[in-house]
Design a protein around this motif. Structure first.
Motif, PDB file in Angstrom:
ATOM      1  N   ASN A   1      18.234  93.005 -53.579  1.00 41.17           N
ATOM      2  CA  ASN A   1      18.974  93.264 -52.347  1.00 41.17           C
ATOM      3  C   ASN A   1      20.132  91.774 -51.784  1.00 41.17           C
ATOM      4  OD1 ASN A   1      21.300  94.991 -51.127  1.00 41.17           O
ATOM      5  ND2 ASN A   1      19.796  95.635 -50.275  1.00 41.17           N
ATOM      6  N   PHE A   2      19.629  90.803 -52.308  1.00 39.40           N
ATOM      7  CA  PHE A   2      20.270  89.380 -51.273  1.00 39.40           C
ATOM      8  C   PHE A   2      21.937  89.624 -51.275  1.00 39.40           C
ATOM      9  CE2 PHE A   2      15.969  86.931 -52.203  1.00 39.40           C
ATOM     10  CZ  PHE A   2      15.495  88.016 -51.246  1.00 39.40           C
ATOM     11  N   SER A   3      22.283  88.807 -50.576  1.00 41.64           N
ATOM     12  CA  SER A   3      23.836  88.554 -50.902  1.00 41.64           C
ATOM     13  C   SER A   3      24.146  87.220 -49.768  1.00 41.64           C
ATOM     14  CB  SER A   3      24.310  89.765 -49.791  1.00 41.64           C
ATOM     15  OG  SER A   3      24.266  89.087 -48.263  1.00 41.64           O
ATOM     16  N   ILE A   4      25.157  86.657 -50.169  1.00 40.77           N
ATOM     17  CA  ILE A   4      25.308  84.742 -49.569  1.00 40.77           C
ATOM     18  C   ILE A   4      25.207  84.945 -48.351  1.00 40.77           C
ATOM     19  CG2 ILE A   4      28.012  86.015 -49.442  1.00 40.77           C
ATOM     20  CD1 ILE A   4      25.655  82.723 -50.410  1.00 40.77           C
ATOM     21  N   ASN A   5      25.268  86.465 -47.471  1.00 40.59           N
ATOM     22  CA  ASN A   5      25.310  86.448 -45.575  1.00 40.59           C
ATOM     23  C   ASN A   5      23.951  86.140 -45.676  1.00 40.59           C
ATOM     24  OD1 ASN A   5      27.754  87.068 -44.752  1.00 40.59           O
ATOM     25  ND2 ASN A   5      27.686  89.050 -45.423  1.00 40.59           N
ATOM     26  N   THR A   6      21.952  86.988 -46.242  1.00 39.35           N
ATOM     27  CA  THR A   6      21.596  87.066 -46.706  1.00 39.35           C
ATOM     28  C   THR A   6      21.291  85.513 -46.634  1.00 39.35           C
ATOM     29  OG1 THR A   6      20.821  88.813 -47.220  1.00 39.35           O
ATOM     30  CG2 THR A   6      19.286  87.988 -46.797  1.00 39.35           C
ATOM     31  N   LEU A   7      21.855  84.230 -47.579  1.00 41.31           N
ATOM     32  CA  LEU A   7      21.217  83.000 -47.678  1.00 41.31           C
ATOM     33  C   LEU A   7      21.968  82.394 -46.782  1.00 41.31           C
ATOM     34  CD1 LEU A   7      21.577  82.194 -51.787  1.00 41.31           C
ATOM     35  CD2 LEU A   7      19.944  82.630 -50.865  1.00 41.31           C
ATOM     36  N   THR A   8      22.985  82.673 -46.052  1.00 44.18           N
ATOM     37  CA  THR A   8      23.712  82.550 -45.184  1.00 44.18           C
ATOM     38  C   THR A   8      22.522  82.134 -43.770  1.00 44.18           C
ATOM     39  OG1 THR A   8      25.733  82.219 -46.252  1.00 44.18           O
ATOM     40  CG2 THR A   8      25.945  82.037 -43.773  1.00 44.18           C
ATOM     41  N   LEU A   9      22.558  83.693 -43.252  1.00 44.25           N
ATOM     42  CA  LEU A   9      21.627  83.678 -42.392  1.00 44.25           C
ATOM     43  C   LEU A   9      19.812  82.412 -42.210  1.00 44.25           C
ATOM     44  CD1 LEU A   9      20.786  85.296 -40.004  1.00 44.25           C
ATOM     45  CD2 LEU A   9      20.225  87.267 -41.118  1.00 44.25           C
TER      46      LEU A   9
ATOM     47  N   ALA B   1      24.549  71.227 -52.287  1.00 38.36           N
ATOM     48  CA  ALA B   1      25.906  71.693 -51.807  1.00 38.36           C
ATOM     49  C   ALA B   1      26.590  70.945 -53.736  1.00 38.36           C
ATOM     50  CB  ALA B   1      25.824  71.109 -51.052  1.00 38.36           C
ATOM     51  N   PHE B   2      26.679  70.062 -54.250  1.00 35.65           N
ATOM     52  CA  PHE B   2      26.922  69.784 -55.790  1.00 35.65           C
ATOM     53  C   PHE B   2      26.848  70.254 -56.074  1.00 35.65           C
ATOM     54  CE2 PHE B   2      27.759  67.131 -51.674  1.00 35.65           C
ATOM     55  CZ  PHE B   2      29.536  66.836 -51.797  1.00 35.65           C
ATOM     56  N   LEU B   3      25.930  71.460 -56.037  1.00 41.33           N
ATOM     57  CA  LEU B   3      25.683  71.854 -57.535  1.00 41.33           C
ATOM     58  C   LEU B   3      26.368  72.966 -58.434  1.00 41.33           C
ATOM     59  CD1 LEU B   3      21.884  72.887 -57.129  1.00 41.33           C
ATOM     60  CD2 LEU B   3      22.052  71.390 -58.206  1.00 41.33           C
TER      61      LEU B   3
ATOM     62  N   THR C   1      25.526  78.824 -58.850  1.00 39.52           N
ATOM     63  CA  THR C   1      24.243  78.629 -58.491  1.00 39.52           C
ATOM     64  C   THR C   1      24.837  77.943 -57.403  1.00 39.52           C
ATOM     65  OG1 THR C   1      23.418  77.738 -60.216  1.00 39.52           O
ATOM     66  CG2 THR C   1      21.939  77.071 -58.225  1.00 39.52           C
ATOM     67  N   GLY C   2      25.398  76.676 -57.737  1.00 39.32           N
ATOM     68  CA  GLY C   2      26.373  75.962 -56.083  1.00 39.32           C
ATOM     69  C   GLY C   2      27.305  76.510 -55.281  1.00 39.32           C
ATOM     70  N   LEU C   3      27.916  76.977 -55.130  1.00 41.56           N
ATOM     71  CA  LEU C   3      28.009  78.243 -54.292  1.00 41.56           C
ATOM     72  C   LEU C   3      27.835  79.397 -53.866  1.00 41.56           C
ATOM     73  CD1 LEU C   3      31.269  79.975 -57.355  1.00 41.56           C
ATOM     74  CD2 LEU C   3      31.755  78.448 -55.154  1.00 41.56           C
ATOM     75  N   LEU C   4      26.386  79.897 -54.666  1.00 48.80           N
ATOM     76  CA  LEU C   4      25.358  80.491 -53.390  1.00 48.80           C
ATOM     77  C   LEU C   4      24.660  79.490 -52.617  1.00 48.80           C
ATOM     78  CD1 LEU C   4      24.329  82.792 -56.390  1.00 48.80           C
ATOM     79  CD2 LEU C   4      25.330  83.531 -54.727  1.00 48.80           C
TER      80      LEU C   4
ATOM     81  N   LYS D   1      25.879  76.384 -51.343  1.00 45.69           N
ATOM     82  CA  LYS D   1      26.188  75.112 -50.496  1.00 45.69           C
ATOM     83  C   LYS D   1      26.404  75.690 -48.785  1.00 45.69           C
ATOM     84  CE  LYS D   1      30.608  72.944 -50.721  1.00 45.69           C
ATOM     85  NZ  LYS D   1      31.777  72.677 -51.714  1.00 45.69           N
ATOM     86  N   GLN D   2      26.755  76.921 -48.568  1.00 42.42           N
ATOM     87  CA  GLN D   2      26.712  77.366 -47.521  1.00 42.42           C
ATOM     88  C   GLN D   2      25.162  76.619 -47.122  1.00 42.42           C
ATOM     89  OE1 GLN D   2      27.849  80.524 -46.612  1.00 42.42           O
ATOM     90  NE2 GLN D   2      30.326  80.290 -46.725  1.00 42.42           N
ATOM     91  N   PHE D   3      23.911  77.356 -47.451  1.00 42.54           N
ATOM     92  CA  PHE D   3      23.122  76.724 -47.274  1.00 42.54           C
ATOM     93  C   PHE D   3      22.392  75.922 -46.748  1.00 42.54           C
ATOM     94  CE2 PHE D   3      18.233  76.475 -48.387  1.00 42.54           C
ATOM     95  CZ  PHE D   3      17.599  77.044 -47.175  1.00 42.54           C
ATOM     96  N   ALA D   4      22.824  75.129 -47.939  1.00 45.51           N
ATOM     97  CA  ALA D   4      22.664  73.307 -48.280  1.00 45.51           C
ATOM     98  C   ALA D   4      23.128  72.116 -47.014  1.00 45.51           C
ATOM     99  CB  ALA D   4      23.067  72.895 -49.915  1.00 45.51           C
ATOM    100  N   LEU D   5      24.414  72.835 -46.716  1.00 46.94           N
ATOM    101  CA  LEU D   5      25.330  72.231 -45.705  1.00 46.94           C
ATOM    102  C   LEU D   5      24.710  72.552 -44.580  1.00 46.94           C
ATOM    103  CD1 LEU D   5      28.897  72.183 -47.811  1.00 46.94           C
ATOM    104  CD2 LEU D   5      27.567  70.323 -47.131  1.00 46.94           C
ATOM    105  N   THR D   6      24.272  73.961 -43.509  1.00 44.19           N
ATOM    106  CA  THR D   6      23.628  74.922 -42.835  1.00 44.19           C
ATOM    107  C   THR D   6      22.327  73.176 -42.012  1.00 44.19           C
ATOM    108  OG1 THR D   6      24.580  76.445 -43.596  1.00 44.19           O
ATOM    109  CG2 THR D   6      22.753  75.566 -41.224  1.00 44.19           C
ATOM    110  N   ILE D   7      21.779  73.475 -43.378  1.00 45.18           N
ATOM    111  CA  ILE D   7      20.742  72.799 -43.481  1.00 45.18           C
ATOM    112  C   ILE D   7      20.673  70.814 -43.508  1.00 45.18           C
ATOM    113  CG2 ILE D   7      18.330  72.392 -43.936  1.00 45.18           C
ATOM    114  CD1 ILE D   7      17.985  74.472 -43.593  1.00 45.18           C
ATOM    115  N   ALA D   8      21.675  70.466 -43.324  1.00 40.26           N
ATOM    116  CA  ALA D   8      21.324  69.081 -43.857  1.00 40.26           C
ATOM    117  C   ALA D   8      22.488  68.750 -42.668  1.00 40.26           C
ATOM    118  CB  ALA D   8      22.492  68.432 -44.950  1.00 40.26           C
TER     119      ALA D   8
END
Length: 95
Positions: A5-13, A75-77, A81-84, A86-93
């Motif tokens: 029950n994960f979503s892109i919102n969960t990954l971004t959060l 972020a460039f995968l 996988t890259g779409l999922l 991307k936001q997470f990677a750029l937020t951390i970086a």
């Protein structure tokens, strides 16, 4: 992701939470070092901040560079996988 029950919102959060934690960790190191200079050497807060930052500047910079080096390539995968991630990677970086 759907099974758990994960979503892109969960990954971004999760990315924002992790980035906030990393920034807070760096801030705690700096503040504790400033407090040590004030307590042990009797410096004024401004002078202690200047001296403390000279001492921990390298560690804080190294942490930031390592995070950028690790997460920017994610972020460039290609593909989904890259779409999922991307936001997470750029937020951390770029915390």
């Amino acid at each position: 992701m759907k099974v758990f029950n994960f979503s892109i919102n969960t990954l971004t959060l999760f990315g924002l939470t992790l980035a906030t934690g990393l920034v807070v960790d760096d801030a705690i190191i700096v503040i504790e070092n400033i407090e040590r200079f004030i307590r042990e050497k009797g410096m004024s807060p401004m002078q202690a901040a200047s001296e403390a930052m000279k001492e921990v500047y390298g560690a804080v910079l190294a942490t930031s560079l390592v995070l950028i080096a690790v997460f920017i390539p994610v972020a460039f995968l290609p593909g989904s996988t890259g779409l999922l991630y991307k936001q997470f990677a750029l937020t951390i970086a770029f915390r």
